[in-house]
Design an enzyme around this catalytic site. Structure first.
Site, PDB file in Angstrom:
ATOM      1  CG  HIS A 252      35.975 -12.407  -3.927  1.00 58.32           C
ATOM      2  ND1 HIS A 252      35.030 -11.165  -4.245  1.00 58.32           N
ATOM      3  CD2 HIS A 252      36.549 -13.060  -3.122  1.00 58.32           C
ATOM      4  CE1 HIS A 252      35.410 -10.260  -3.327  1.00 58.32           C
ATOM      5  NE2 HIS A 252      36.297 -10.888  -2.348  1.00 58.32           N
ATOM      6  CD  GLU A 307      39.175 -15.758   3.996  1.00 58.36           C
ATOM      7  OE1 GLU A 307      40.144 -16.023   5.008  1.00 58.36           O
ATOM      8  OE2 GLU A 307      38.037 -15.400   5.064  1.00 58.36           O
TER       9      GLU A 307
HETATM   10  N1  ACO Z   1      30.388 -23.220  -3.353  1.00 57.60           N
HETATM   11  C1  ACO Z   1      28.974 -23.728  -3.547  1.00 57.60           C
HETATM   12  N2  ACO Z   1      28.243 -22.432  -4.255  1.00 57.60           N
HETATM   13  C2  ACO Z   1      29.099 -21.604  -3.651  1.00 57.60           C
HETATM   14  C3  ACO Z   1      29.867 -20.698  -3.590  1.00 57.60           C
HETATM   15  C4  ACO Z   1      30.723 -21.477  -2.913  1.00 57.60           C
HETATM   16  N3  ACO Z   1      32.074 -21.906  -2.414  1.00 57.60           N
HETATM   17  N4  ACO Z   1      29.601 -19.586  -3.318  1.00 57.60           N
HETATM   18  C5  ACO Z   1      28.637 -19.574  -4.260  1.00 57.60           C
HETATM   19  N5  ACO Z   1      27.806 -20.113  -4.067  1.00 57.60           N
HETATM   20  C6  ACO Z   1      26.304 -20.804  -5.540  1.00 57.60           C
HETATM   21  C7  ACO Z   1      25.563 -20.001  -4.466  1.00 57.60           C
HETATM   22  O1  ACO Z   1      24.736 -21.200  -4.173  1.00 57.60           O
HETATM   23  C8  ACO Z   1      24.623 -19.471  -5.762  1.00 57.60           C
HETATM   24  O2  ACO Z   1      24.059 -20.486  -6.076  1.00 57.60           O
HETATM   25  P1  ACO Z   1      22.365 -20.341  -6.341  1.00 57.60           P
HETATM   26  O3  ACO Z   1      22.100 -19.558  -7.382  1.00 57.60           O
HETATM   27  O4  ACO Z   1      22.073 -21.609  -7.485  1.00 57.60           O
HETATM   28  O5  ACO Z   1      21.474 -20.314  -5.169  1.00 57.60           O
HETATM   29  C9  ACO Z   1      25.474 -18.401  -6.118  1.00 57.60           C
HETATM   30  O6  ACO Z   1      26.641 -19.676  -6.677  1.00 57.60           O
HETATM   31  C10 ACO Z   1      25.708 -17.391  -5.669  1.00 57.60           C
HETATM   32  O7  ACO Z   1      25.572 -17.522  -4.889  1.00 57.60           O
HETATM   33  P2  ACO Z   1      25.367 -15.776  -4.180  1.00 57.60           P
HETATM   34  O8  ACO Z   1      25.655 -15.997  -2.394  1.00 57.60           O
HETATM   35  O9  ACO Z   1      24.353 -15.093  -4.630  1.00 57.60           O
HETATM   36  O10 ACO Z   1      27.185 -14.855  -4.402  1.00 57.60           O
HETATM   37  P3  ACO Z   1      27.696 -14.185  -3.093  1.00 57.60           P
HETATM   38  O11 ACO Z   1      28.413 -13.403  -4.016  1.00 57.60           O
HETATM   39  O12 ACO Z   1      27.009 -12.936  -2.440  1.00 57.60           O
HETATM   40  O13 ACO Z   1      28.595 -14.858  -2.511  1.00 57.60           O
HETATM   41  C11 ACO Z   1      30.204 -15.752  -0.981  1.00 57.60           C
HETATM   42  C12 ACO Z   1      29.810 -14.702  -2.023  1.00 57.60           C
HETATM   43  C13 ACO Z   1      29.586 -15.123  -0.015  1.00 57.60           C
HETATM   44  C14 ACO Z   1      32.262 -15.399  -0.597  1.00 57.60           C
HETATM   45  C15 ACO Z   1      30.276 -16.320  -1.622  1.00 57.60           C
HETATM   46  O14 ACO Z   1      30.705 -16.903  -2.479  1.00 57.60           O
HETATM   47  C16 ACO Z   1      30.318 -18.523  -0.660  1.00 57.60           C
HETATM   48  O15 ACO Z   1      29.601 -18.596   0.665  1.00 57.60           O
HETATM   49  N6  ACO Z   1      31.431 -18.413  -0.303  1.00 57.60           N
HETATM   50  C17 ACO Z   1      32.234 -19.376   0.161  1.00 57.60           C
HETATM   51  C18 ACO Z   1      32.240 -18.803   1.928  1.00 57.60           C
HETATM   52  C19 ACO Z   1      33.616 -17.835   1.746  1.00 57.60           C
HETATM   53  O16 ACO Z   1      34.930 -18.840   1.212  1.00 57.60           O
HETATM   54  N7  ACO Z   1      33.742 -16.347   2.309  1.00 57.60           N
HETATM   55  C20 ACO Z   1      34.976 -15.911   2.325  1.00 57.60           C
HETATM   56  C21 ACO Z   1      34.613 -14.942   0.619  1.00 57.60           C
HETATM   57  S1  ACO Z   1      36.379 -14.156   0.281  1.00 57.60           S
HETATM   58  C22 ACO Z   1      36.661 -12.668   2.376  1.00 57.60           C
HETATM   59  O17 ACO Z   1      35.545 -12.239   2.331  1.00 57.60           O
HETATM   60  C23 ACO Z   1      38.106 -12.057   3.210  1.00 57.60           C
END
Ligand code: ACO
Length: 361
Positions: A252, A307
């Site tokens: 998140h 989610e």
């Molecule tokens: N699985 C694996 N790796 C992940 C995940 C995940 N679910 N989420 C983040 N990471 C990793 C990224 O690959 C990144 O790694 P890196 O630094 O080596 O490149 C690091 O963690 C940081 O990720 P960011 O995208 O910078 O984090 P951000 O805070 O922008 O992302 C997000 C938040 C988009 C929700 C992300 O965690 C994600 O894509 N999750 C999966 C999708 C999801 O479940 N979305 C629903 C969110 S809840 C809602 O909106 C109601």
């Protein structure tokens, strides 16, 4: 080229662009507060209408204080638009048809009336679109029924049981509002131009349907079904992470601990005792995913988000994955509407800067 001193924040992290009395997300403590109440004290304890009344305090007209009949009348009004739009239901996705439905409504002058009418209309459009897609006749809303009960009735065409109604209320309340998430921000950006409620909600739906926001629960269910047996979870998850894929339902932008909404929804599963096996399987997969994420991203807390249990809960009460995001839009629309009114009354035009990195003249 003149450079303006500005902060470069592509994801707008840690940038405050609005003051709100509606909700607060404390990412460090894992706390979500809706107008002074913790989400765990509202979800599972109040109906959707009661929670909306709580969120909309001060924003409602005196005639709207009991939202059950107000939403009921609005559902009937929206249903009048269904027949005309029916021919497009097979071509469009449910959520796109819902947006079309919003566009077709005759709208009041008063945005507070629109807030009620558009929220109620989305429930009618979701259920009607779904039924039309399946070759079934849309069901006329019952204006006397509670919001969740009627939503389930309009969808399935039979009286829902109490457990399903409670689960629906719990879900809709849990996702009602959540700070300045991407879709709420979108609604506020549009509202900041003093555009109308319908346009704000329509734009917000567009932001919500992306897989990084409200589009994640469908893929969560795909993951659970692909894995099949919990004993296969470790291998499946390892392959995904090694391929550089994200596990949907985890991580998140704001929470650095567990998303409190995940626990509120998980708690709601306890009353669905006939589904214990499926729920236990999902929990085992969740544990395997958390272990793997810890190993792969040791520097980043990636815990379960709303989610994951949205997928498990909605699947348990008979929603298939194509309806997860549309249902999210129904519940969140009441939050968007409150933000729109707040932004229109007290906000400023939201207009950030971009940095030009193209060729010079
Ligand atoms: N699985 C694996 N790796 C992940 C995940 C995940 N679910 N989420 C983040 N990471 C990793 C990224 O690959 C990144 O790694 P890196 O630094 O080596 O490149 C690091 O963690 C940081 O990720 P960011 O995208 O910078 O984090 P951000 O805070 O922008 O992302 C997000 C938040 C988009 C929700 C992300 O965690 C994600 O894509 N999750 C999966 C999708 C999801 O479940 N979305 C629903 C969110 S809840 C809602 O909106 C109601």
């Amino acid at each position: 080229m003149t450079q303006i001193a500005a902060i470069h924040a592509p994801g707008l992290e840690n940038i405050i662009v609005a003051e709100t009395t509606l909700s607060h997300v404390d990412g460090q403590k894992g706390e979500l507060i809706l107008r002074g109440k913790a989400i765990d004290d509202i979800a599972g304890k109040q109906s959707f209408e009661e929670a909306v009344c709580h969120l909309w305090q001060g924003l409602l007209l005196p005639s709207q204080t009991n939202l059950t009949p107000a939403f009921g009348t609005a559902r009937l009004k929206a249903f009048q638009a269904v027949e005309q739009l029916a021919p497009l239901a097979k071509e469009l996705s449910v959520i796109d048809w819902m947006r079309l439905g919003l566009d077709s409504l005759t709208i009041d002058e008063d945005e507070r009336t629109n807030a009620v009418e558009l929220t109620a209309a989305l429930a009618v459009f979701l259920t009607s679109a779904r039924r039309l897609k399946q070759g079934q006749t849309p069901i006329t809303p019952d204006p006397e029924a509670g919001f969740s009960k009627d939503l389930l009735f309009m969808l399935h065409g039979s009286e829902p049981d109490k457990e399903a109604i409670d689960a629906m209320d719990r879900y809709l309340v849990t996702i009602l509002d959540h700070g300045l998430n991407a879709s709420t921000f979108t609604a506020r950006v549009v509202a900041s131009t003093l555009s109308d409620m319908r346009s704000c909600l329509s734009a917000a739906i567009g932001a919500l349907k992306g897989p990084l926001h409200g589009g994640a629960p469908g893929p969560v269910l795909d993951m659970i079904e692909d894995i099949g047996e919990p004993k296969k979870a470790d291998r499946w998850i390892e392959q995904e992470l090694n391929a550089g894929n994200r596990l949907m339902g985890f991580g998140h932008r704001v929470y650095r601990v567990r998303d409190p909404r995940a626990d509120v929804l998980k708690e709601g599963l306890k009353s669905l005792t006939h589904l214990t096996d499926r729920i236990e399987k999902a929990q085992a997969i969740e544990q395997a995913a958390l272990k793997a994420l810890k190993r792969h991203k040791p520097d980043r807390v990636l815990d379960t988000n709303v989610e994951f249990y949205t997928a498990v809960l909605l699947d348990a009460i008979g929603f298939d994955r194509t309806l997860f995001t549309p249902l999210f839009a129904v519940g969140r629309s009441a939050g968007w509407a409150a933000h729109v009114i707040e932004q229109q009354s007290a906000g400023k035009l939201i207009r950030p800067q971009s940095r030009y990195i193209g060729p010079s003249i």
